[in-house]
Design an enzyme around this catalytic site. Structure first.
Site, PDB file in Angstrom:
ATOM      1  N   GLN A  17      32.933  23.979  39.487  1.00 15.05           N
ATOM      2  CA  GLN A  17      34.121  23.221  39.872  1.00 15.05           C
ATOM      3  C   GLN A  17      33.806  21.734  40.074  1.00 15.05           C
ATOM      4  O   GLN A  17      34.518  21.039  40.797  1.00 15.05           O
ATOM      5  CB  GLN A  17      34.726  23.814  41.144  1.00 15.05           C
ATOM      6  CG  GLN A  17      35.200  25.244  40.967  1.00 15.05           C
ATOM      7  CD  GLN A  17      35.916  25.795  42.186  1.00 15.05           C
ATOM      8  OE1 GLN A  17      36.993  25.314  42.553  1.00 15.05           O
ATOM      9  NE2 GLN A  17      35.328  26.778  42.826  1.00 15.05           N
TER      10      GLN A  17
ATOM     11  N   ARG B  99      43.246  28.918  40.092  1.00 13.06           N
ATOM     12  CA  ARG B  99      44.180  28.617  41.186  1.00 13.06           C
ATOM     13  C   ARG B  99      45.156  29.767  41.407  1.00 13.06           C
ATOM     14  O   ARG B  99      45.837  29.830  42.423  1.00 13.06           O
ATOM     15  CB  ARG B  99      44.999  27.349  40.883  1.00 13.06           C
ATOM     16  CG  ARG B  99      44.248  26.020  40.768  1.00 13.06           C
ATOM     17  CD  ARG B  99      43.282  25.766  41.896  1.00 13.06           C
ATOM     18  NE  ARG B  99      41.960  26.275  41.561  1.00 13.06           N
ATOM     19  CZ  ARG B  99      41.013  26.522  42.450  1.00 13.06           C
ATOM     20  NH1 ARG B  99      41.254  26.358  43.738  1.00 13.06           N
ATOM     21  NH2 ARG B  99      39.833  26.970  42.079  1.00 13.06           N
TER      22      ARG B  99
END
Length: 767
Positions: free
Chosen positions: A258, A602
């Site tokens: 990430q 997400r």
């Protein structure tokens, strides 16, 4: 202690209980990272570690507040003594306390991007480098470069010593960049101001030049924890390393998969090389995903595995949750139709009982939000757009803050320039120019030069600010803020306008002043300097307040990091859009892939991926290729195929392939096809730029403002779309017969009925 450790899986428990020495906690998406961090801190305190000896660094105030609240729930009030906050907020407190060591006043100002760009613009003007005449010296681009250099610890002195930097500037046609950089740094120091990057850079300077100060903070912070370590830049890395070297009790938490902020200076090498800096470090891997379905996790694993193994920390994330539905692929012919497909799916989710707030639309660039916004408005689906910093970027807020800044720091030239004639007090550019000239000639701040000015209006401004400054010691912070807002005339000015916009501005001012009445967690009465520091470091993500929170969220993927939603739509999945590069190097492609990985993870329940075969790019319709990232998803986890032909019929207008040598496609009517569309898409007004004149409902060449504007006439407006004229009235007092007030009822109910002035509205007659 039992309460702290309960509900932790074995990997999490191991990371929590082993808190001595260096450790790297590799936390996959949705793996309970915050739970581990908070539990680790609470466990340390339960084992006798003094709360004030713990330093916990985060990247948002919101994350710090959430962590503190959780810790308090586990161990009670001791949490208030933990040194916890963002890098910038923690270092700001240290720099305030040690400001004399680096030659700054304690009440130094913090410049935001607007202030910094304004200062760069002034420097360019002094050097005769107008951005209008020479597009090589754009102030915003120059400041972005300065920011990158500071994040890499490259000062003007270091820049001048590197012959390659200087040679590159000559090639780019910006040979005076170094002088701009020098003057920018010097002027900030003269103004008693630091920009955001200085809050980090000056910490390195403070520790490097003052070993005793470094030793003091090494002894104070015996245990250091860093959240989102993959997002740290070079300067943050050096600070953490310096503080931890004395005792080695440093724990960093993050996920190399990430790491998506290289454009801000973040270095993935920091987390990849942690064991090089601390060879004794223990590595703990949190691989169980508690957020997403097995389908989403497996799909994300397959995509991120494409990145080079040498630039990854090996882990295999898994989900113990439900298998979940397949990722749905939405393929459209045009970007307009893509927005319609996305909006239709969202509407169906809403009808099925999904809360609007549990749906998000993510995109690589902000420009992609427009089409989705229009489609959602047509379906009356409520939505909100997160753009960041918007509250503090509002004019009324920045104006009032400038008064506070000048009161605290008279050397703040940027604040002086912003408010010297606001509200208007008859001080023109010529008068301000004389003050600036006097300040430069005598090496003074603008405030000091203004104090010696003989101009009555300048003297009046000085007396106003001075009298307000004298009130600081007499009034509580909130009352003082209200006094400034009223006596400067800001509140009165908006009240006299009596418009919706003015009412909104007054509400925003009231919201800002309300924050001055809030008491800090430690119970100490707030002062203006500390309050300004907190405001300068605040973002909308930290203080988001919605009157109606039940809205679909539209945001960039970068802004979505750290958030989660039940249903996530990722739009614009085409080459050169996502990934946004055409022929990038390996590192660039890998970061774009990590960004897609963040977007995909997400979602808790369902992900939707959308793309268009054609899209308007720079005003022209261009053919598009599907994103490589969609093709990299294992077909077992996706519904539909990039290679399949579209099921929905194509629009009534299609591009004719350009002949040899043609630069743009022309447009021709498609051969009639039986209508099959379930939800027909309204004709796209943007096609007017290139449509042939035989197209039905084409725009005529009738001049705007002419006598053809009559009740019942169909017209088009660039912003509000198509509508019907209801009334036409000549402008009172105008000698021009073409000056008309035109009342139009627009087809889009979101705009409804509006009265427009013909000479500004640029209405186009539809025939």
């Amino acid at each position: 202690m039992q309460n702290i450790l309960e509900n932790l899986n074995p990997a999490q428990r191991e990371a929590v209980t082993n808190f001595t020495g260096p450790s790297l906690i590799v936390a996959g998406a949705g793996s309970g990272k915050t739970r581990v961090l908070t539990s680790r801190i609470a466990y340390m305190i339960s084992q006798g570690v003094a709360p004030h000896s713990i330093l916990a660094l985060t990247f948002t105030n919101k994350a710090a507040a959430e962590m503190r609240e959780r810790i308090e729930g586990m161990i009670g009030g001791a949490s208030r003594y933990i040194q916890m906050g963002t890098f910038h907020s923690v270092f700001l407190r240290i720099l305030r306390a040690e400001s004399e060591r680096i030659g700054y006043p304690r009440a130094f100002t913090i410049y935001d991007t607007t202030d910094s760009v304004s200062l760069v613009k002034s420097i360019c003007k002094e050097l005769g480098l107008s951005d209008k005449e020479n597009d090589k010296y754009k102030p915003r681009a120059l400041f972005s470069k300065i920011s990158r250099l500071k994040n890499d610890l490259i000062t003007p002195v270091a820049y001048a010593e590197d012959a390659q930097f200087v040679a590159d500037d000559r090639k780019r046609g910006t040979p005076q960049f170094l002088e701009i950089y020098r003057r920018y740094v010097a002027q900030c120091k003269t103004n008693g101001a630091m920009d955001f990057d200085d809050l980090l850079l000056n910490m390195v300077v403070l520790f490097r030049n003052n070993p005793d100060v470094l030793a003091k903070y090494q002894d104070r912070f015996r245990y250091i924890l860093v959240d989102e370590y993959q997002d740290t830049n070079h300067v943050q890395y050096l600070i953490v390393k310096a503080l931890a070297m004395a005792h080695g009790n440093v724990s960093v938490v993050g996920d190399d998969s990430q790491s998506i902020y290289s454009f801000r200076g973040a270095r993935i090498e920091n987390i990849l090389g942690f064991r090089r800096d601390f060879p004794a470090a223990q590595v703990y891997k949190l691989e169980q995903n508690y957020r997403s379905t097995q389908t989403i996790v497996n799909a994300a694993n397959g995509v991120i595995a494409r990145n080079g193994s040498s630039r990854q920390l090996k882990k295999e994330c898994f989900s113990a949750g439900a298998q979940g539905e397949k990722i749905k692929l939405l393929k459209a012919y045009t970007d307009r139709e893509e927005a319609e497909l996305v909006a239709n799916e969202i509407r169906q989710l809403g009808r099925g009982g999904t809360a609007w707030s549990d749906i998000a639309v993510l995109y690589r660039v902000n420009a992609l939000s427009r089409g989705v916004e229009e489609a959602l408005r047509r379906r009356e689906v409520p939505y909100k757009i997160y753009r960041g910093h918007s509250f503090f970027d509002r004019k009324e807020i920045k104006d009032l803050l400038a008064y506070f800044r000048l009161i605290v720091n008279a050397g703040d030239d940027e604040a002086f320039k912003r408010i010297v004639n606001y509200p208007a007090r008859g001080i023109g550019d010529v008068t301000v120019g004389k003050v600036v000239a006097a300040a430069r000639e005598n090496a003074l701040s603008l405030w000091a030069a203004a104090e010696t000015s003989e101009d009555k209006k300048i003297r009046g401004f000085v007396e106003l600010v001075s009298s307000l400054a004298a009130k600081r010691a007499e009034l509580p912070l909130y009352e003082f803020g209200r006094e400034v807002a009223v006596r400067t005339g800001i509140v009165g000015g908006y009240k006299s306008e009596n418009t919706t916009e003015a009412a909104s501005a007054l509400e925003n001012i009231d919201e800002l002043l309300n924050s001055m009445a809030e008491t800090p967690e430690d119970g100490e009465l707030p002062n203006l300097e500390d309050w300004l520091g907190n405001v300068a470091l605040m973002t909308d993500m930290d203080s988001e307040a919605e009157a109606d929170p039940n809205r679909v969220t539209l945001m960039t993927v970068h802004s979505a990091k750290g958030l989660e939603f039940g249903h996530v739509f990722i739009v614009g999945l085409e080459e050169e859009l996502f990934p946004s590069i055409k022929d990038g190097d390996t590192a660039e492609v890998e970061e774009e892939r990590r960004l897609f990985y963040v977007a995909l993870t997400r979602a808790r329940e369902r992900s939707f991926l959308s793309m268009a075969e054609m899209r308007f790019i720079h005003g022209n319709m261009a053919f598009r290729r599907p994103s490589r990232f969609v093709r990299e998803i294992d077909e077992r986890f996706i519904e539909g195929s990039v290679a399949e032909s579209r099921q929905a019929p194509k629009p009534a207008w299609e591009p004719r392939k350009p002949s040899w040598g043609a630069q743009k496609p022309s447009w021709e009517p498609r051969k009639p096809e039986p209508p099959q569309r379930v939800a027909p898409v309204a004709p796209d007004s943007r096609f007017r730029k290139v449509a042939v004149t035989t197209r039905p409902d084409a725009v005529s060449a009738a001049p705007t403002g002419g006598s053809t504007f009559e009740p019942g006439t169909r017209v088009a407006h660039a912003k509000f779309g198509r509508g019907t004229i209801e009334e036409v009235e000549a402008m009172a007092g105008s000698t021009n017969a073409q000056d008309l007030k035109i009342t139009v009822t627009f087809d889009d109910r979101a705009h409804g009925r509006k009265t427009l002035l013909s000479k500004f509205a640029k209405l186009e007659i539809l025939t």
